[in-house]
Design a protein around this motif. Structure first.
Motif, PDB file in Angstrom:
ATOM      1  N   TYR A 271      -1.530  -2.684   4.055  1.00 39.90           N
ATOM      2  CA  TYR A 271      -0.904  -3.593   3.095  1.00 39.90           C
ATOM      3  C   TYR A 271       0.363  -2.998   2.491  1.00 39.90           C
ATOM      4  O   TYR A 271       1.256  -3.732   2.062  1.00 39.90           O
ATOM      5  CB  TYR A 271      -1.898  -4.003   2.014  1.00 39.90           C
ATOM      6  CG  TYR A 271      -2.739  -5.173   2.454  1.00 39.90           C
ATOM      7  CD1 TYR A 271      -2.481  -6.455   1.987  1.00 39.90           C
ATOM      8  CD2 TYR A 271      -3.758  -5.003   3.383  1.00 39.90           C
ATOM      9  CE1 TYR A 271      -3.230  -7.530   2.408  1.00 39.90           C
ATOM     10  CE2 TYR A 271      -4.516  -6.071   3.813  1.00 39.90           C
ATOM     11  CZ  TYR A 271      -4.248  -7.337   3.328  1.00 39.90           C
ATOM     12  OH  TYR A 271      -4.990  -8.406   3.770  1.00 39.90           O
ATOM     13  N   PHE A 272       0.451  -1.684   2.477  1.00 38.77           N
ATOM     14  CA  PHE A 272       1.719  -1.069   2.072  1.00 38.77           C
ATOM     15  C   PHE A 272       2.830  -1.469   3.038  1.00 38.77           C
ATOM     16  O   PHE A 272       3.880  -1.969   2.620  1.00 38.77           O
ATOM     17  CB  PHE A 272       1.575   0.456   2.020  1.00 38.77           C
ATOM     18  CG  PHE A 272       2.872   1.176   2.227  1.00 38.77           C
ATOM     19  CD1 PHE A 272       3.897   1.089   1.300  1.00 38.77           C
ATOM     20  CD2 PHE A 272       3.083   1.932   3.375  1.00 38.77           C
ATOM     21  CE1 PHE A 272       5.109   1.736   1.502  1.00 38.77           C
ATOM     22  CE2 PHE A 272       4.277   2.587   3.587  1.00 38.77           C
ATOM     23  CZ  PHE A 272       5.301   2.490   2.649  1.00 38.77           C
ATOM     24  N   VAL A 273       2.618  -1.255   4.339  1.00 41.95           N
ATOM     25  CA  VAL A 273       3.696  -1.560   5.284  1.00 41.95           C
ATOM     26  C   VAL A 273       3.938  -3.060   5.389  1.00 41.95           C
ATOM     27  O   VAL A 273       5.063  -3.501   5.632  1.00 41.95           O
ATOM     28  CB  VAL A 273       3.431  -0.965   6.689  1.00 41.95           C
ATOM     29  CG1 VAL A 273       3.404   0.541   6.646  1.00 41.95           C
ATOM     30  CG2 VAL A 273       2.133  -1.497   7.289  1.00 41.95           C
ATOM     31  N   VAL A 394      -4.099  -1.535  -4.784  1.00 46.89           N
ATOM     32  CA  VAL A 394      -3.508  -0.307  -5.303  1.00 46.89           C
ATOM     33  C   VAL A 394      -2.185  -0.009  -4.608  1.00 46.89           C
ATOM     34  O   VAL A 394      -1.218   0.442  -5.243  1.00 46.89           O
ATOM     35  CB  VAL A 394      -4.488   0.875  -5.143  1.00 46.89           C
ATOM     36  CG1 VAL A 394      -3.821   2.197  -5.499  1.00 46.89           C
ATOM     37  CG2 VAL A 394      -5.724   0.651  -6.009  1.00 46.89           C
ATOM     38  N   ALA A 395      -2.106  -0.276  -3.307  1.00 52.08           N
ATOM     39  CA  ALA A 395      -0.926   0.111  -2.528  1.00 52.08           C
ATOM     40  C   ALA A 395       0.375  -0.506  -3.048  1.00 52.08           C
ATOM     41  O   ALA A 395       1.315   0.229  -3.371  1.00 52.08           O
ATOM     42  CB  ALA A 395      -1.138  -0.228  -1.059  1.00 52.08           C
ATOM     43  N   PRO A 396       0.497  -1.848  -3.141  1.00 48.94           N
ATOM     44  CA  PRO A 396       1.777  -2.397  -3.606  1.00 48.94           C
ATOM     45  C   PRO A 396       2.144  -1.963  -5.017  1.00 48.94           C
ATOM     46  O   PRO A 396       3.312  -1.687  -5.314  1.00 48.94           O
ATOM     47  CB  PRO A 396       1.548  -3.919  -3.534  1.00 48.94           C
ATOM     48  CG  PRO A 396       0.417  -4.104  -2.591  1.00 48.94           C
ATOM     49  CD  PRO A 396      -0.454  -2.911  -2.788  1.00 48.94           C
ATOM     50  N   THR A 397       1.148  -1.907  -5.913  1.00 42.47           N
ATOM     51  CA  THR A 397       1.430  -1.512  -7.284  1.00 42.47           C
ATOM     52  C   THR A 397       1.876  -0.052  -7.355  1.00 42.47           C
ATOM     53  O   THR A 397       2.840   0.296  -8.043  1.00 42.47           O
ATOM     54  CB  THR A 397       0.192  -1.733  -8.164  1.00 42.47           C
ATOM     55  OG1 THR A 397      -0.210  -3.108  -8.078  1.00 42.47           O
ATOM     56  CG2 THR A 397       0.491  -1.399  -9.612  1.00 42.47           C
ATOM     57  N   ALA A 398       1.157   0.812  -6.628  1.00 35.96           N
ATOM     58  CA  ALA A 398       1.505   2.237  -6.625  1.00 35.96           C
ATOM     59  C   ALA A 398       2.903   2.461  -6.077  1.00 35.96           C
ATOM     60  O   ALA A 398       3.677   3.269  -6.613  1.00 35.96           O
ATOM     61  CB  ALA A 398       0.484   3.027  -5.809  1.00 35.96           C
ATOM     62  N   THR A 410      11.497   7.632   2.394  1.00 35.01           N
ATOM     63  CA  THR A 410      10.950   8.669   3.262  1.00 35.01           C
ATOM     64  C   THR A 410       9.701   9.299   2.654  1.00 35.01           C
ATOM     65  O   THR A 410       8.661   9.444   3.323  1.00 35.01           O
ATOM     66  CB  THR A 410      12.003   9.767   3.509  1.00 35.01           C
ATOM     67  OG1 THR A 410      13.145   9.190   4.133  1.00 35.01           O
ATOM     68  CG2 THR A 410      11.429  10.872   4.394  1.00 35.01           C
ATOM     69  N   ALA A 411       9.763   9.667   1.380  1.00 38.35           N
ATOM     70  CA  ALA A 411       8.621  10.286   0.715  1.00 38.35           C
ATOM     71  C   ALA A 411       7.442   9.325   0.636  1.00 38.35           C
ATOM     72  O   ALA A 411       6.277   9.724   0.802  1.00 38.35           O
ATOM     73  CB  ALA A 411       9.023  10.752  -0.678  1.00 38.35           C
ATOM     74  N   ILE A 412       7.721   8.051   0.403  1.00 32.76           N
ATOM     75  CA  ILE A 412       6.645   7.069   0.281  1.00 32.76           C
ATOM     76  C   ILE A 412       5.926   6.890   1.614  1.00 32.76           C
ATOM     77  O   ILE A 412       4.684   6.928   1.681  1.00 32.76           O
ATOM     78  CB  ILE A 412       7.204   5.731  -0.233  1.00 32.76           C
ATOM     79  CG1 ILE A 412       7.698   5.881  -1.677  1.00 32.76           C
ATOM     80  CG2 ILE A 412       6.137   4.640  -0.155  1.00 32.76           C
ATOM     81  CD1 ILE A 412       8.445   4.670  -2.205  1.00 32.76           C
TER      82      ILE A 412
END
Length: 454
Positions: A271-273, A394-398, A410-412
């Motif tokens: 869900y992050f990507v 958690v992913a989008p909010t973080a 890059t770090a993310i």
């Protein structure tokens, strides 16, 4: 004739594959819905002047709804039936999509996205179990993987449609179109999707034998359906049997822990990507439309990855294939961001990330239903999906907080790649766990794994 045994041991016919096709379409609605907020993120950010943190919270609103829907409605499917839960959830989903198109503030947008998510959570519980219970033992891994591919199909076809709708008519039409497609899906479920035979055998609602006979004829079995003389369970007894706390009983605790960890980490990564790639690509200096096309390639790769996962389980164990998919998904996610200077390589890498990440989700979809007895199955699936949605929340909010704090893309991406590898560790701990031990002796006719989970 025991229809469950017939389904389990007979080759899958046209109507069984048609049922799989219907649930693939319903899973495609999830793929469309997730990308809807991703593709409209730039437009809503501009219209409502959203910060990265607020945008992340809006993105997570539907995921919160999905988690609540999956947790709260899983046991409903074990009591009312998989088909009824699916229909009710589709109505809620359609209402949420149409209302999202009317949002006049970030608060309204988040509220209606939450309602949409409630519906999607219920849909996923019902359809995941139906896909498992209408599949034969031999083809279950492939059938459920094809079901999982529906997410990518919805994202790929829907993503291309959304690009056109946003350019031509604005971001609100994305949600109107999704609502119309959901109304069509309701009609298809009423017409083509029967109740689960396993549920009818266990729950014995009024007319169960006639319904089973009708399903048997539809599947091409002409023999009379037999029901044993076991008395029908009272509703209070049934409710007791499907309590979510049963998932933590001694005979289910370990399987539940592994599945929940796997779902949380895999959903966090995917869900992050899925939600942040267009925005992060824009922050990296890429053209907005190119970032959208990268996201489409993620979903295209995911569609292929699900099918390849299912085919692979006919030769290797589900756990082994899933373990390798998590390793490769994590590594590719970490290195993907380094390809942004070369467009062809970036599109190829994005496809590969989607291939392995969505393949992981298909693997967990296949693993979860077979890990629980029939009267706890939808509850187990619902809890697993709910845990997964927490990771997705958690992913989008973080990531929104990270961008506001000055983290680079890059770090993310590298950090999230590391998160995916935690799922690998969980699956390795499952090496000596036999999920068949979680079944009671009375359930010897219930579905088994497409391949040994050892």
């Amino acid at each position: 004739m025991d229809l469950r045994q017939k389904i389990e041991t007979s080759p899958m016919g046209f109507h069984q594959w048609l049922i799989i096709g219907v649930v693939v379409l319903l899973n495609a609605l999830d793929g469309y819905d997730v990308l809807a907020i991703s593709f409209t993120s730039n437009a809503v950010t501009e219209e409502f002047a959203l910060s990265g943190t607020v945008l992340g919270m809006v993105m997570s609103a539907a995921l919160v709804g999905m988690a609540v829907g999956a947790f709260g409605l899983g046991n409903v499917a074990d009591i009312m039936g998989r088909r009824w839960l699916t229909l009710i959830s589709l109505v809620v989903n359609a209402a949420g999509l149409f209302l999202t198109a009317t949002a006049q503030s970030a608060e309204e947008l988040a509220l209606w996205r939450f309602v949409t998510g409630l519906g999607v959570g219920g849909i996923l519980v019902g359809t995941n179990v139906i896909a498992s219970e209408y599949s034969s033992r031999r083809r279950r891994g492939l059938a459920i993987s094809i079901y999982g591919a529906g997410f990518g199909i919805g994202g790929a076809l829907g993503g291309s449609t959304m690009i056109y709708l946003i350019d031509a008519f604005g971001w609100r039409t994305v949600y109107v179109f999704g609502g119309i497609m959901t109304i069509i899906a309701i009609a298809l479920v009423l017409w083509l999707l029967p109740e689960s035979p396993s549920f009818l055998y266990q729950r014995r609602p009024p007319g169960a034998e006639a319904k089973l006979q009708k399903i048997a004829r539809r599947l091409g079995h002409s023999e009379p359906v037999e029901l044993d003389a076991r008395p029908e369970q009272g509703s209070s007894s049934l409710a007791e049997k499907v309590k979510i706390t049963k998932l933590l009983a001694a005979d289910h605790r370990r399987a539940s822990a592994v599945i929940w960890i796997g779902f949380f980490m895999v959903m966090f990564g995917y869900y992050f990507v899925s939600t942040w790639t267009p925005r992060l690509m824009s922050l990296s200096g890429l053209d907005d439309s190119l970032g959208l096309y990268v996201t489409v390639m993620l979903t295209v790769g995911g569609t292929v990855g699900c099918v390849i996962f299912g085919i692979s389980t006919s030769r290797w164990s589900t756990r082994l294939v899933l373990t390798w998919f998590t390793v490769l998904a994590g590594v590719l996610m970490a290195v993907f961001v380094f390809t942004t200077q070369w467009t062809p390589l970036m599109l190829l890498a994005g496809t590969a990330v989607g291939f392995f990440a969505q393949g992981c989700i298909a693997g967990l979809y296949a693993l979860t239903p077979q890990s629980y007895p029939v009267m706890l199955r939808a509850t187990g699936v619902g809890a697993a999906l709910g845990i997964g949605r927490i990771g997705a929340i958690v992913a989008p909010t973080a990531v929104g907080v990270m961008t506001d704090a000055g983290w680079t893309p890059t770090a993310i991406y590298m950090s999230v790649g590391g998160v995916m590898l935690i799922a690998t560790a969980a699956l390795l701990s499952m090496r000596h766990l036999n999920v068949e031990a979680n079944r009671s002796p009375r359930e010897d006719l219930e579905p088994v794994a497409p391949a040994p989970v050892t």
